[in-house]
Design a protein around this motif. Sequence first.
Motif, PDB file in Angstrom:
ATOM      1  N   VAL A 114       0.746  -1.047   0.045  1.00  0.00           N
ATOM      2  CA  VAL A 114      -0.103   0.051  -0.048  1.00  0.00           C
ATOM      3  C   VAL A 114       0.932   1.164   0.000  1.00  0.00           C
ATOM      4  O   VAL A 114       1.825   1.237   0.721  1.00  0.00           O
ATOM      5  N   VAL A 115       0.908   2.211  -1.073  1.00  0.00           N
ATOM      6  CA  VAL A 115       1.539   3.449  -1.112  1.00  0.00           C
ATOM      7  C   VAL A 115       0.402   4.406  -0.693  1.00  0.00           C
ATOM      8  O   VAL A 115      -0.718   4.512  -1.187  1.00  0.00           O
ATOM      9  N   GLU A 116       1.375   5.606  -0.280  1.00  0.00           N
ATOM     10  CA  GLU A 116       0.374   6.664   0.219  1.00  0.00           C
ATOM     11  C   GLU A 116       1.086   8.188  -0.093  1.00  0.00           C
ATOM     12  O   GLU A 116       2.575   7.969   0.232  1.00  0.00           O
ATOM     13  N   ARG A 117       0.431   9.002  -0.461  1.00  0.00           N
ATOM     14  CA  ARG A 117       1.133  10.399  -0.856  1.00  0.00           C
ATOM     15  C   ARG A 117       1.284  11.053   0.456  1.00  0.00           C
ATOM     16  O   ARG A 117       0.529  10.996   1.215  1.00  0.00           O
ATOM     17  N   THR A 121       5.395  16.217   1.665  1.00  0.00           N
ATOM     18  CA  THR A 121       6.250  16.747   0.444  1.00  0.00           C
ATOM     19  C   THR A 121       5.288  16.007  -0.773  1.00  0.00           C
ATOM     20  O   THR A 121       5.706  16.856  -1.718  1.00  0.00           O
ATOM     21  N   GLY A 122       4.267  15.699  -0.792  1.00  0.00           N
ATOM     22  CA  GLY A 122       3.331  15.135  -1.885  1.00  0.00           C
ATOM     23  C   GLY A 122       3.846  14.000  -2.581  1.00  0.00           C
ATOM     24  O   GLY A 122       3.480  13.398  -3.564  1.00  0.00           O
TER      25      GLY A 122
END
Length: 141
Positions: A114-117, A121-122
């Motif tokens: 699972v990746v998240e912004r 930093t965005g």
Amino acid sequence: MTAMTTLTADDEQQIHELWDAMARSWAAGDAASFAANFSETCDFTTVRGEKPPGRDGIAAGHDRLFRTAYRGTVLRARVTGIRALRPDLATVNAESTIVGADGTPLVSTHALAVVERTASTGGWRITAFHNMVPVAAAGGR
């Protein structure tokens, strides 16, 4: 019916770059740089079912690997699918092969991440990672 969420091409490129950065860090034997791709509180599960505590645990575990069993190896990592859940959250399927110094493949793994912004930093970080070694299906299928 709910509208389908999509990511921008830049978002997808940044997500692919996480795996490229992991491969570069692995080849350099740099555990801190490898772990920097994960959030500080990442829920990480190793192929043996171990759960190192967050980014620090990921770095410590990989430091041991880079100094011992996987010294001098490279990681060939490939994102095989990205599914946007929200504009700031996605699942990633990835395959990796650890290759010895002589070019011999040592082990192949599959991972669901699972990746998240990040708000600060965005950019994107891995917040959950479940790695496993696939087993051949019965009957060779």
